[in-house]
Scaffold this motif. Sequence first.
Motif, PDB file in Angstrom:
ATOM      1  N   VAL A  37      37.909  41.465 -29.376  1.00  0.00           N
ATOM      2  CA  VAL A  37      36.616  41.558 -28.711  1.00  0.00           C
ATOM      3  C   VAL A  37      35.925  42.834 -29.168  1.00  0.00           C
ATOM      4  O   VAL A  37      36.550  43.868 -29.311  1.00  0.00           O
ATOM      5  N   GLN A  38      34.637  42.701 -29.413  1.00  0.00           N
ATOM      6  CA  GLN A  38      33.855  43.882 -29.761  1.00  0.00           C
ATOM      7  C   GLN A  38      33.293  44.463 -28.469  1.00  0.00           C
ATOM      8  O   GLN A  38      32.615  43.761 -27.737  1.00  0.00           O
ATOM      9  N   ILE A  39      33.609  45.705 -28.191  1.00  0.00           N
ATOM     10  CA  ILE A  39      32.964  46.318 -27.040  1.00  0.00           C
ATOM     11  C   ILE A  39      32.154  47.520 -27.499  1.00  0.00           C
ATOM     12  O   ILE A  39      32.441  48.115 -28.545  1.00  0.00           O
ATOM     13  N   GLN A  40      31.171  47.825 -26.689  1.00  0.00           N
ATOM     14  CA  GLN A  40      30.342  48.967 -27.032  1.00  0.00           C
ATOM     15  C   GLN A  40      30.948  50.222 -26.449  1.00  0.00           C
ATOM     16  O   GLN A  40      31.198  50.305 -25.258  1.00  0.00           O
ATOM     17  N   GLY A  41      31.224  51.189 -27.291  1.00  0.00           N
ATOM     18  CA  GLY A  41      31.778  52.435 -26.810  1.00  0.00           C
ATOM     19  C   GLY A  41      30.717  53.494 -26.747  1.00  0.00           C
ATOM     20  O   GLY A  41      29.542  53.190 -26.573  1.00  0.00           O
ATOM     21  N   ARG A  42      31.135  54.714 -26.928  1.00  0.00           N
ATOM     22  CA  ARG A  42      30.178  55.812 -26.807  1.00  0.00           C
ATOM     23  C   ARG A  42      29.119  55.749 -27.908  1.00  0.00           C
ATOM     24  O   ARG A  42      29.398  55.335 -29.028  1.00  0.00           O
ATOM     25  N   GLN A  43      27.978  56.146 -27.560  1.00  0.00           N
ATOM     26  CA  GLN A  43      26.822  56.205 -28.455  1.00  0.00           C
ATOM     27  C   GLN A  43      26.574  54.887 -29.163  1.00  0.00           C
ATOM     28  O   GLN A  43      26.164  54.837 -30.311  1.00  0.00           O
ATOM     29  N   GLY A  44      26.909  53.798 -28.483  1.00  0.00           N
ATOM     30  CA  GLY A  44      26.604  52.485 -29.029  1.00  0.00           C
ATOM     31  C   GLY A  44      27.486  52.048 -30.189  1.00  0.00           C
ATOM     32  O   GLY A  44      27.237  51.024 -30.814  1.00  0.00           O
ATOM     33  N   ILE A  45      28.530  52.810 -30.501  1.00  0.00           N
ATOM     34  CA  ILE A  45      29.433  52.394 -31.562  1.00  0.00           C
ATOM     35  C   ILE A  45      30.282  51.240 -31.042  1.00  0.00           C
ATOM     36  O   ILE A  45      30.776  51.279 -29.918  1.00  0.00           O
TER      37      ILE A  45
ATOM     38  N   GLY B  46      35.136  34.218 -15.404  1.00  0.00           N
ATOM     39  CA  GLY B  46      36.431  34.203 -14.730  1.00  0.00           C
ATOM     40  C   GLY B  46      37.597  34.457 -15.666  1.00  0.00           C
ATOM     41  O   GLY B  46      38.733  34.102 -15.373  1.00  0.00           O
ATOM     42  N   ARG B  47      37.355  35.069 -16.824  1.00  0.00           N
ATOM     43  CA  ARG B  47      38.454  35.313 -17.766  1.00  0.00           C
ATOM     44  C   ARG B  47      39.093  36.677 -17.551  1.00  0.00           C
ATOM     45  O   ARG B  47      40.155  36.956 -18.090  1.00  0.00           O
ATOM     46  N   VAL B  48      38.417  37.541 -16.818  1.00  0.00           N
ATOM     47  CA  VAL B  48      39.040  38.795 -16.397  1.00  0.00           C
ATOM     48  C   VAL B  48      38.807  38.943 -14.902  1.00  0.00           C
ATOM     49  O   VAL B  48      37.945  38.293 -14.330  1.00  0.00           O
ATOM     50  N   GLU B  49      39.600  39.791 -14.269  1.00  0.00           N
ATOM     51  CA  GLU B  49      39.336  40.118 -12.867  1.00  0.00           C
ATOM     52  C   GLU B  49      39.385  41.623 -12.707  1.00  0.00           C
ATOM     53  O   GLU B  49      40.104  42.313 -13.440  1.00  0.00           O
ATOM     54  N   LEU B  50      38.620  42.118 -11.766  1.00  0.00           N
ATOM     55  CA  LEU B  50      38.591  43.557 -11.552  1.00  0.00           C
ATOM     56  C   LEU B  50      39.737  43.963 -10.638  1.00  0.00           C
ATOM     57  O   LEU B  50      40.248  43.171  -9.861  1.00  0.00           O
ATOM     58  N   LEU B  51      40.120  45.219 -10.756  1.00  0.00           N
ATOM     59  CA  LEU B  51      41.215  45.738  -9.931  1.00  0.00           C
ATOM     60  C   LEU B  51      40.742  46.967  -9.181  1.00  0.00           C
ATOM     61  O   LEU B  51      40.071  47.798  -9.736  1.00  0.00           O
TER      62      LEU B  51
ATOM     63  N   ILE C   8      32.749  43.984 -20.109  1.00  0.00           N
ATOM     64  CA  ILE C   8      33.465  42.793 -19.661  1.00  0.00           C
ATOM     65  C   ILE C   8      32.624  41.952 -18.710  1.00  0.00           C
ATOM     66  O   ILE C   8      33.106  40.983 -18.129  1.00  0.00           O
ATOM     67  N   GLU C   9      31.344  42.320 -18.568  1.00  0.00           N
ATOM     68  CA  GLU C   9      30.482  41.630 -17.612  1.00  0.00           C
ATOM     69  C   GLU C   9      30.501  40.106 -17.808  1.00  0.00           C
ATOM     70  O   GLU C   9      30.681  39.343 -16.859  1.00  0.00           O
ATOM     71  N   SER C  10      30.365  39.677 -19.078  1.00  0.00           N
ATOM     72  CA  SER C  10      30.285  38.234 -19.321  1.00  0.00           C
ATOM     73  C   SER C  10      31.638  37.566 -19.065  1.00  0.00           C
ATOM     74  O   SER C  10      31.704  36.442 -18.571  1.00  0.00           O
ATOM     75  N   PHE C  11      32.731  38.262 -19.386  1.00  0.00           N
ATOM     76  CA  PHE C  11      34.059  37.688 -19.137  1.00  0.00           C
ATOM     77  C   PHE C  11      34.315  37.535 -17.647  1.00  0.00           C
ATOM     78  O   PHE C  11      34.966  36.593 -17.212  1.00  0.00           O
TER      79      PHE C  11
END
Lengths: 212, 203
Positions: A173-181, A207-212, A200-203
């Motif tokens: 999965v591509q996630i956006q880290g600091r400074q948009g990298i 329902g593919r992830v759950e928050l803790l 992870i908003e879309s996941f």
Amino acid sequence: MENYNENNIFNDEQEEISDVHMLMKSWINERCSPDILPYNNLVNDLLEQLEVQSEIIDSNKNENVNAAFQNMLCQQEMDRVKFILKNYLRTRLNKIEKYANYIYQNPTYYERLSDKEITYCEQYKELVDSHLLKSSLETAPAFLQNLNENNMIVKPTLDEPVFCRVKEDIGEVQIQGRQGISITINMKKNNVFMLRYKAIESFLEEGRVELL
Amino acid sequence: MALPKYIQQSVFTPSEIEFISEYEQITILPLQRMEAITLLEGTYGPFRPPLTIKVPLWLAVTLKKKHKCSIQPPKWLNIETLKKKKQREEENEKEFSDLPTHYFEISSVLLDSASDDIPYSDEIKILLKDIREIRRRKTKKGLELLNSNYIQLDNLGLMEINEIRPFFSKAFNDMRKLEEILPRFQDSQASQTYSMASSSNRY
């Protein structure tokens, strides 16, 4: 490696997830996320079920000792469910109060709220606005009186960190880290991450992830 | 306010986490016959000794308190398994051993209310405490890895996550905010080194 997750209520392998468990998941997700999540319609169903259950308890009242004991257990469970319900709704109200102005200006947020919450949000905003106006803003210069300007509105920060557990293999999965990298991470089932909510908003929605 | 302040800050209170863990299923051995019980979350029973049955932890504890059942400890809650876990925990500095998410809450609830059903409960208590200490040390060490992108914390329990949450979140947010200003800072630094390099080239 041994796997102990068969005891886990958060596991999808369980064939049937009851309304109570679903609501609890919504409650946990709501508590952990910086944004307002879509309203869970189960609330009304559960309220009805609670009423039916309390009628059953009432009708069993004068039976034998066994029934009395079962009633006690039912009552105990009802209290637990009521706690989840209340806490869920209060968590949402807390966010609605915080972001009232923002919700008011973003129709997309209206879809996430129940009818009652929308009414609450609008009335709350009106009350706060009129209070601010009466108590101080009236005497301020006209150009300072506008409460709906961009920098006056509190928005949910989607960059806030959240803890989440991956419920199914998602893969790279591509996630956006600091400074948009963008960074690539591998999400496998049962991995636990702390990352930006935005990532992870879309996941979460799927329902593919759950928050803790 | 719709939510009390102390809840807004640390997300979950320990008692709320215990509440959540009380929905985990646990195996009990009923001590007397009882008809099936219909709850909102599902129907449990009928209870027919000596058949074991799975019920949520809160129900198990209530039945236990009324001496209507004995609890069968989950299969990870015994000396041998916990010793192995402790060993693995000590050997592997970078990972947490695969205990269930709610191991801490479940074990403390069970040791509290049903210690007579758990063989060697005193030794188990000590082992659990050791494991918790080792894991706590690791999370503290893990702070070095903290950055504003992500960190992976497999097998960390909910109680443990909640413990580190306030500090980790705050640090994460502070780093994120600093880094939002950083590009400008880095740019100005880069141009400085560049000008220095070009000046040294001249000599």
